[in-house]
Design a protein around this motif. Structure first.
Motif, PDB file in Angstrom:
ATOM      1  N   MET A  65      -2.743  -4.719   2.102  1.00 36.41           N
ATOM      2  CA  MET A  65      -3.635  -4.168   2.599  1.00 36.41           C
ATOM      3  C   MET A  65      -4.366  -5.272   3.470  1.00 36.41           C
ATOM      4  O   MET A  65      -4.957  -5.103   4.584  1.00 36.41           O
ATOM      5  CB  MET A  65      -4.451  -3.312   1.796  1.00 36.41           C
ATOM      6  CG  MET A  65      -3.785  -1.827   1.368  1.00 36.41           C
ATOM      7  SD  MET A  65      -2.994  -1.124   2.765  1.00 36.41           S
ATOM      8  CE  MET A  65      -4.216  -0.806   3.758  1.00 36.41           C
ATOM      9  N   ASP A  69      -4.845  -4.766   7.432  1.00 36.68           N
ATOM     10  CA  ASP A  69      -6.215  -4.910   7.979  1.00 36.68           C
ATOM     11  C   ASP A  69      -6.459  -5.982   8.949  1.00 36.68           C
ATOM     12  O   ASP A  69      -7.206  -5.889   9.797  1.00 36.68           O
ATOM     13  CB  ASP A  69      -7.383  -4.767   6.875  1.00 36.68           C
ATOM     14  CG  ASP A  69      -7.307  -3.415   6.212  1.00 36.68           C
ATOM     15  OD1 ASP A  69      -6.627  -2.450   6.717  1.00 36.68           O
ATOM     16  OD2 ASP A  69      -7.781  -3.286   5.045  1.00 36.68           O
ATOM     17  N   ASP A  74      -5.821  -0.676  12.855  1.00 35.81           N
ATOM     18  CA  ASP A  74      -5.712   0.618  13.350  1.00 35.81           C
ATOM     19  C   ASP A  74      -4.630   1.342  12.355  1.00 35.81           C
ATOM     20  O   ASP A  74      -4.576   2.530  12.559  1.00 35.81           O
ATOM     21  CB  ASP A  74      -5.623   0.687  14.854  1.00 35.81           C
ATOM     22  CG  ASP A  74      -4.320  -0.098  15.459  1.00 35.81           C
ATOM     23  OD1 ASP A  74      -3.935  -1.208  14.651  1.00 35.81           O
ATOM     24  OD2 ASP A  74      -3.579   0.437  16.107  1.00 35.81           O
ATOM     25  N   HIS A  76      -4.312   1.027   8.890  1.00 37.33           N
ATOM     26  CA  HIS A  76      -4.850   1.111   7.577  1.00 37.33           C
ATOM     27  C   HIS A  76      -4.324   2.186   6.767  1.00 37.33           C
ATOM     28  O   HIS A  76      -3.550   1.928   5.870  1.00 37.33           O
ATOM     29  CB  HIS A  76      -6.309   0.884   7.574  1.00 37.33           C
ATOM     30  CG  HIS A  76      -6.865   0.960   6.389  1.00 37.33           C
ATOM     31  ND1 HIS A  76      -6.989  -0.377   5.406  1.00 37.33           N
ATOM     32  CD2 HIS A  76      -7.228   2.181   5.226  1.00 37.33           C
ATOM     33  CE1 HIS A  76      -7.484   0.168   4.095  1.00 37.33           C
ATOM     34  NE2 HIS A  76      -7.597   1.312   3.976  1.00 37.33           N
ATOM     35  N   ASP A  77      -4.365   3.301   7.440  1.00 34.18           N
ATOM     36  CA  ASP A  77      -3.963   4.605   6.665  1.00 34.18           C
ATOM     37  C   ASP A  77      -2.465   4.640   6.415  1.00 34.18           C
ATOM     38  O   ASP A  77      -1.914   5.013   5.610  1.00 34.18           O
ATOM     39  CB  ASP A  77      -4.527   5.819   7.410  1.00 34.18           C
ATOM     40  CG  ASP A  77      -5.890   6.146   6.987  1.00 34.18           C
ATOM     41  OD1 ASP A  77      -6.670   5.470   6.250  1.00 34.18           O
ATOM     42  OD2 ASP A  77      -6.739   6.604   7.966  1.00 34.18           O
ATOM     43  N   LEU A  78      -1.658   4.293   7.354  1.00 33.61           N
ATOM     44  CA  LEU A  78      -0.386   4.279   7.449  1.00 33.61           C
ATOM     45  C   LEU A  78      -0.047   3.155   6.407  1.00 33.61           C
ATOM     46  O   LEU A  78       0.942   3.320   5.527  1.00 33.61           O
ATOM     47  CB  LEU A  78       0.147   3.914   8.885  1.00 33.61           C
ATOM     48  CG  LEU A  78       1.912   3.823   8.789  1.00 33.61           C
ATOM     49  CD1 LEU A  78       2.471   4.988   8.434  1.00 33.61           C
ATOM     50  CD2 LEU A  78       2.085   3.354  10.183  1.00 33.61           C
ATOM     51  N   ARG A  80      -1.253   2.117   3.879  1.00 34.26           N
ATOM     52  CA  ARG A  80      -1.678   2.653   2.543  1.00 34.26           C
ATOM     53  C   ARG A  80      -0.207   3.456   2.043  1.00 34.26           C
ATOM     54  O   ARG A  80       0.031   3.126   0.872  1.00 34.26           O
ATOM     55  CB  ARG A  80      -2.753   3.495   2.426  1.00 34.26           C
ATOM     56  CG  ARG A  80      -3.998   2.948   1.468  1.00 34.26           C
ATOM     57  CD  ARG A  80      -5.007   4.043   1.310  1.00 34.26           C
ATOM     58  NE  ARG A  80      -4.971   5.375   1.549  1.00 34.26           N
ATOM     59  CZ  ARG A  80      -5.570   5.861   2.795  1.00 34.26           C
ATOM     60  NH1 ARG A  80      -6.390   5.249   3.531  1.00 34.26           N
ATOM     61  NH2 ARG A  80      -5.171   7.316   3.018  1.00 34.26           N
ATOM     62  N   GLU A  81       0.238   4.316   2.960  1.00 31.74           N
ATOM     63  CA  GLU A  81       1.084   5.271   2.644  1.00 31.74           C
ATOM     64  C   GLU A  81       2.531   4.497   2.681  1.00 31.74           C
ATOM     65  O   GLU A  81       3.308   4.687   1.865  1.00 31.74           O
ATOM     66  CB  GLU A  81       1.368   6.424   3.786  1.00 31.74           C
ATOM     67  CG  GLU A  81       0.251   7.347   3.694  1.00 31.74           C
ATOM     68  CD  GLU A  81       0.008   8.138   2.606  1.00 31.74           C
ATOM     69  OE1 GLU A  81       1.301   8.654   1.983  1.00 31.74           O
ATOM     70  OE2 GLU A  81      -1.040   8.338   1.750  1.00 31.74           O
ATOM     71  N   THR A 130       4.688  10.607   9.352  1.00 33.82           N
ATOM     72  CA  THR A 130       3.471   9.780   9.106  1.00 33.82           C
ATOM     73  C   THR A 130       2.640   9.745  10.518  1.00 33.82           C
ATOM     74  O   THR A 130       1.806   8.766  10.694  1.00 33.82           O
ATOM     75  CB  THR A 130       3.618   8.455   8.472  1.00 33.82           C
ATOM     76  OG1 THR A 130       4.348   7.560   9.400  1.00 33.82           O
ATOM     77  CG2 THR A 130       4.014   8.471   7.264  1.00 33.82           C
ATOM     78  N   HIS A 132       0.488  11.294  12.002  1.00 36.45           N
ATOM     79  CA  HIS A 132      -0.923  11.760  11.846  1.00 36.45           C
ATOM     80  C   HIS A 132      -1.546  10.273  11.395  1.00 36.45           C
ATOM     81  O   HIS A 132      -2.845  10.493  11.680  1.00 36.45           O
ATOM     82  CB  HIS A 132      -1.109  12.826  11.015  1.00 36.45           C
ATOM     83  CG  HIS A 132      -0.710  12.739   9.558  1.00 36.45           C
ATOM     84  ND1 HIS A 132       0.581  12.664   9.196  1.00 36.45           N
ATOM     85  CD2 HIS A 132      -1.420  12.424   8.434  1.00 36.45           C
ATOM     86  CE1 HIS A 132       0.305  12.204   7.789  1.00 36.45           C
ATOM     87  NE2 HIS A 132      -0.659  12.112   7.457  1.00 36.45           N
ATOM     88  N   LEU A 133      -0.822   9.255  10.968  1.00 38.87           N
ATOM     89  CA  LEU A 133      -1.523   8.163  10.503  1.00 38.87           C
ATOM     90  C   LEU A 133      -1.500   6.794  11.424  1.00 38.87           C
ATOM     91  O   LEU A 133      -2.041   5.805  11.388  1.00 38.87           O
ATOM     92  CB  LEU A 133      -1.016   7.639   9.018  1.00 38.87           C
ATOM     93  CG  LEU A 133      -0.983   8.784   8.112  1.00 38.87           C
ATOM     94  CD1 LEU A 133      -0.073   8.311   6.903  1.00 38.87           C
ATOM     95  CD2 LEU A 133      -2.492   8.839   7.747  1.00 38.87           C
ATOM     96  N   HIS A 134      -0.751   7.233  12.542  1.00 38.73           N
ATOM     97  CA  HIS A 134      -0.568   5.846  13.687  1.00 38.73           C
ATOM     98  C   HIS A 134      -0.424   6.673  15.092  1.00 38.73           C
ATOM     99  O   HIS A 134       0.060   7.558  15.180  1.00 38.73           O
ATOM    100  CB  HIS A 134       0.744   5.088  13.179  1.00 38.73           C
ATOM    101  CG  HIS A 134       1.817   5.990  13.267  1.00 38.73           C
ATOM    102  ND1 HIS A 134       2.741   6.019  14.245  1.00 38.73           N
ATOM    103  CD2 HIS A 134       2.536   6.512  12.176  1.00 38.73           C
ATOM    104  CE1 HIS A 134       3.604   6.894  13.968  1.00 38.73           C
ATOM    105  NE2 HIS A 134       3.853   7.041  12.773  1.00 38.73           N
TER     106      HIS A 134
END
Length: 137
Positions: A65, A69, A74, A76-78, A80-81, A130, A132-134
């Motif tokens: 991460m 980061d 931008d 970050h959430d992707l 994590r997944e 995914t 919605h995450l990118h």
């Protein structure tokens, strides 16, 4: 009017899938280090070395991460997944066992080789799941 809405939705989906395929193809090109149109276990392992900040041969969630980061905040959430997906044995480190599991996920034919088609197919589906995450494109 209903047909027009359906057509627009279908065209949007086709456009996004096309974008995901293009993005997955670009990822394949950067992972296929020797240009033989296959991704080897060594190439997969090599693709993770940039995340291993302390050089211990394992990538912790913090290391992964931190890299995400620093270079692509931008996503970050992707990130994590993806870490959850990569850490197949859920020991909070990505290591040789996880590289092998990841390779086997990509090698859908089970022939010990990851072809461009297998790689692009896997990543296109993952990017769509995914989305919605990118950002797309």
């Amino acid at each position: 009017m209903k047909l027009l809405v359906i057509l627009v939705l279908w065209m949007t989906e086709v456009y996004c899938v096309s974008d995901f395929t293009q993005m997955a193809t670009e990822l394949f090109t950067t992972t296929d280090l020797n240009g033989d149109l296959e991704v080897s276990r060594t190439e997969i392992e090599s693709s993770f070395t940039k995340y291993d900040e302390n050089g211990d041969g394992r990538v912790s969630r913090v290391e992964f991460m931190d890299f995400v980061d620093r270079y692509t905040p931008d996503l970050h959430d992707l990130g994590r997944e993806l870490y959850i997906d990569y850490d197949s044995n859920q020991d909070h480190h990505i290591d040789l066992a996880d590289f092998e599991a990841y390779f086997n996920k990509l090698d859908t034919s089970g022939d010990g080789r990851v072809t461009k088609d297998e790689f692009v197919n896997y990543w296109s589906k993952l990017m769509a799941a995914t989305a919605h995450l990118h950002p797309v494109g």
